[in-house]
Structure formats: structure tokens, C-alpha cells
Motif scaffolding. Sequence first.
Motif, PDB file in Angstrom:
ATOM      1  N   ARG A   1       4.127  11.522   3.225  1.00 14.33           N
ATOM      2  CA  ARG A   1       5.173  11.210   2.255  1.00 14.33           C
ATOM      3  C   ARG A   1       6.016  12.463   2.084  1.00 14.33           C
ATOM      4  NH1 ARG A   1       2.688   9.242  -3.264  1.00 14.33           N
ATOM      5  NH2 ARG A   1       1.689  11.245  -2.951  1.00 14.33           N
TER       6      ARG A   1
ATOM      7  N   THR B   1       6.520  -0.511  -1.312  1.00 21.90           N
ATOM      8  CA  THR B   1       6.269   0.863  -1.762  1.00 21.90           C
ATOM      9  C   THR B   1       7.409   1.469  -2.574  1.00 21.90           C
ATOM     10  OG1 THR B   1       7.206   1.800   0.273  1.00 21.90           O
ATOM     11  CG2 THR B   1       4.837   1.276   0.279  1.00 21.90           C
TER      12      THR B   1
ATOM     13  N   LEU C   1      -0.679   3.625  -0.746  1.00 21.07           N
ATOM     14  CA  LEU C   1       0.650   3.016  -0.844  1.00 21.07           C
ATOM     15  C   LEU C   1       0.746   1.714  -0.052  1.00 21.07           C
ATOM     16  CD1 LEU C   1       2.835   6.245  -0.496  1.00 21.07           C
ATOM     17  CD2 LEU C   1       2.486   4.898  -2.577  1.00 21.07           C
TER      18      LEU C   1
END
Length: 568
Positions: free
Chosen positions: A92, A117, A76
Motif C-alpha cells: 500500500r 477497498t 484489505l
Amino acid sequence: MSGRLGELLVRENLISLQQLQKAQDEQRKTGGRIGSLLVRSGAIAEHDLTSFLSKQYGVPAISLKDFDIDEEVLKLIPRSTAEKHQVVPVNRAGASLIVAMSDPSNIFAIDDIKFLTGYNVEVVVASEQAIKEAIDKHYMEKGPNLEEVMAGFDDGDISVVEAEGDDINAVDLEKSAEEAPVVKLVNLILLDAIKKGASDIHIEPYEKDFRVRFRIDGSLYEVMKPPMKLKSAIISRLKIMSELDISERRLPQDGRIKLKLGKGKEMDFRVSVCPTLFGEKVVMRLLDKSNLQLDMTKLGFEEQQLKDFMEAIDRPYGMVLVTGPTGSGKTTTLYSALSKLNEVAWNISTAEDPVEFNFFGINQVQMHEDIGLNFAAALRSFLRQDPDIIMVGEIRDFETAEIGVKAALTGHLVLSTLHTNDAPGTVSRLLNMGIEPFLVTASLNAIVAQRLCRRLCAECKRPAQVDDQALLDAGFAPEEIGTFQPFEPVGCRTCNDRGYKGRVAVYEVMPLWDGLKELVIQGCSTAELKQEAIRLGFRTLRMSALNKVKLGVTTLAEAVGNTAPDKF
């Protein structure tokens, strides 16, 4: 945040005002973050700084060493962004991305990552050093794959020079790049080596692996593992560029690549191909004339050593020998001497294998053993060419040594190299070759031995605590202990976190004083010769290396690892 962080730390009595001012002075000189500079100077422990930032900004502190970060999370945030903002994506959770930062107040970084992102950013704090280590570990552990290497690589400004004689005459790289992606990969390897300041490139095939390593400041680092299926293509491409026979895979071959890198800059690569058990290994030596250091005062000579060396090469006749192993900088020292001597009044001829750099005003001859043009043959030819100064790449046998000695005795200055461990041992080597002792003493002006030590990065080196016994074992006198401060490597952006940047030569210069000549005639041992030379003022390689430690130029480990102790 820099100024505010410092003020907050002073207010909390975690550092003193003097420590802050010292760090701010350092920041003005070298750049960098105030927190990192305070940790490096020892003003505050890394753990204490992280805890303070955690409390100040109300964000958790984490130890990145405990995290095994998922590869999908790493993707990412590209490495370039991670290094730019000193951040590492940790995890995440739904629409949120947890990011470790050394500066939780950096709003620009947080906004940049949000935009990049599409995730909400939740910040945790970690030390700058831990983030650097995590970036190196997680982004480089598996090595870049081929797609990453090729992405965005533009080789439009690189081409092979079509030159006369021994230089390459190959197809234009720009056309080849459209035909085979392997050509782009080879170009990238060569360019990357130049950018990183490598001295050698090693391309090595193994049974189940294929790797590329660069030698930077004397140490090898793995930089890439291309796919095994490209092994033959990469090696063949390099052989084509070097004008070697791609069908010959059983014998060693040597060649040369000359690249033009836009803006008029050229780079030479000396190529050696050697057949190994699992394919051909290619080693390329980078020869960058623009980085050639010819100023003798900057090579690493001590004041008296430089004076002795200059006196030896300023004489109208005699022989000066430079000794040391391969890659110890002998050629640079000889070229520096020739550059100093290069005047219209002198006829200078050199016999080299290979000619590494070309100089205006010096007649350089490339050896070709296969047709009988060796050092001895070149030397004979030079003596018929009205010479003043002769440089022979290396004295390898009795014939070359004999002609060189005779030339030195008949009014010529002869410079050459020899493979020996130190200056006193060179006399024994010449005697073993068959040169008579009286000829050695009559012809030799001086012998120089040298080694290379890695130079400490001036931006991040720090005082080291070294045991007194270790200093005594290395060769320091008891009265020297406590009179100087040794340093150790740390690692920063300037030196790519290696702690060292560049190398410095360590020398010993032994003029053949009359007292030494008498010992040679008497047939004394190398140890006796060395003892007498030291009594007369000779400084050994170890003494010179320890002096570099005292001056804070290199570390004790480098000095001890690259020079032999002075034992008799």
C-alpha cells in the motif's frame, strides 16, 4: 482476454497454432484460463508467459515468493475475492494499492477491488501458480481465527436427529446455538468436513496447542487451531452429541452422532474418544450413505479379478474373506457384495461392530461386548435363524473362526474380514488361530486383499518423466518400459491444489484353486503359496497397483507407497 492472449502469443511465435488449438479444446472441456492451460501443457514456460504479459500491458512483473506481505494489507482483500479474481494485494502506498494479477486486462477485477477497498489499484503481473501459492501461504499460514470462523456462519439448517436405539437423543442444536458459541464452532467443523469430502476428523489436544485435522483422500491436513481455552468445551460438546459420559475422562469411549443436514440428507459420524497425556483426543469417521459406492465394476477390480470374486460369492456355500488394514475399504467391498446378493429369495444376516450403513432386506446386528453379544454369539444365533448368507464384521479369534468355518461347510455363504497383509498370508493366519488345514481348504472359496491409492485429478494431471530404473525397481518388466506414459499430480481448483481427487482400490483376488489346496495340506510356507498362485494366474497388490499407473489412474509413488514388492 483468453482468445486475444492466445492470438498474441502465436503472433510473437511463443507458441504454435496447434498448441493454442489444443489448449482451447481443453478449455472448452474443463474451463480454466488459457494461460494456465498453456503452461500446464508445456507449450510455454511460466516465466516466459509472465514476461510477455509484463511487456504487453506495460506493467512490472514480480516474484511473489520474495514478498513478505503485511497482514494489514492482506485484510484489505478477503480470501474469497482474491481467489475469485486470482489477485494478491502486495503493498500500500498512499492512496494506491499494489495488486499482483495473472491477467492485467481484467477490468472487472480492478473495478471490484477499487470499490471494495476505496484505493486506486496499481497492477503488477505474476504467474497464476505463484498467485495460488501466495493466497494459500498468506491467507492460511496462521489458520483462521475464531472470529473468522464464526463470521457469517449460519447453522439454522442443521440439527441432531433424535432416533431410536443407538442413535443420538440430544438437545436441539438450534436452541443450543443461542446459548454457547462453541456449539456453532463444533457445527462448523462437522459441516466443513462434509463439504471437503473428509473421511475422518481428528481433534487433538497437546501441551500448548489444540488442532483440528481432516483426512481427505487418505492424507491428513490441518484445517484449524481453535483457542486452547475452548478445548474442554469442544470435547464435552462432542461427547454430549455422541451420548457419552462427559464426566469420564480416563477411559476410552465410543459413540455415534447422526446429523440432519436439511433437504432430507443425513450424515453419521462414528466417534472415538481416547484419553491422551494432555486431554482427550476425538476421532470421528464420516459415514455418508449417499456417497457409498456399491457398483462393483467401479471399485477398482481388474476384469479377471472381478470375475473370480463374483464366482466366489455366487456359490451357494463357502467362505469369502476380505483382508487389509483399517481404512482400506474392506467394508465397502463387503457391502457391495451384499448389495449384489440382496434378493427376496435369500435370508441375509450380518454381525457388525459398528453397523456403518443400514440396508433394506438385510438383518443387521450391532455388537455389544459389554453384555456378551460378540461375533461368536451372533453367529450362533444366526445359525438358528434359517440363514442363507452370513456376514461377520471381523474374525478376531478362534471361536468366531471355527463357527464361521462350520457354517461355510454346512451350506451357508459366509463373508468376513481379517487383518492380514495379503491374500496368501491369510491362510497362515487361519492356521495360527487353530483352524485345521483340511477345514481351511474345504471351506475357503476365495481371499481378497485390498489397499487404497489416491486417484490423480483428471483435470490437471500431466505426463511425468520417470527414470527407467525406478520403473524396474517398482516391478515393471523390462519389455513394459516405454509402452506407457506415467503421470504426476499438479494441482488445480477442482482438486483444491492437491493433485489428487478421490481414491481407487487396488485388489488381489486369490481363489483357492486345487493346486493351492494341496500346498496348504502339505504345510507349505506363505512364499511358496504366493509363487504357485502367481503361476496359476494370481495378480498381486503390487501388480494391480502398477496396472493403475499404466492406465494413468494413480502415480508410481502411490503404487509403491501403498503396496509391498513381490519378492520371494
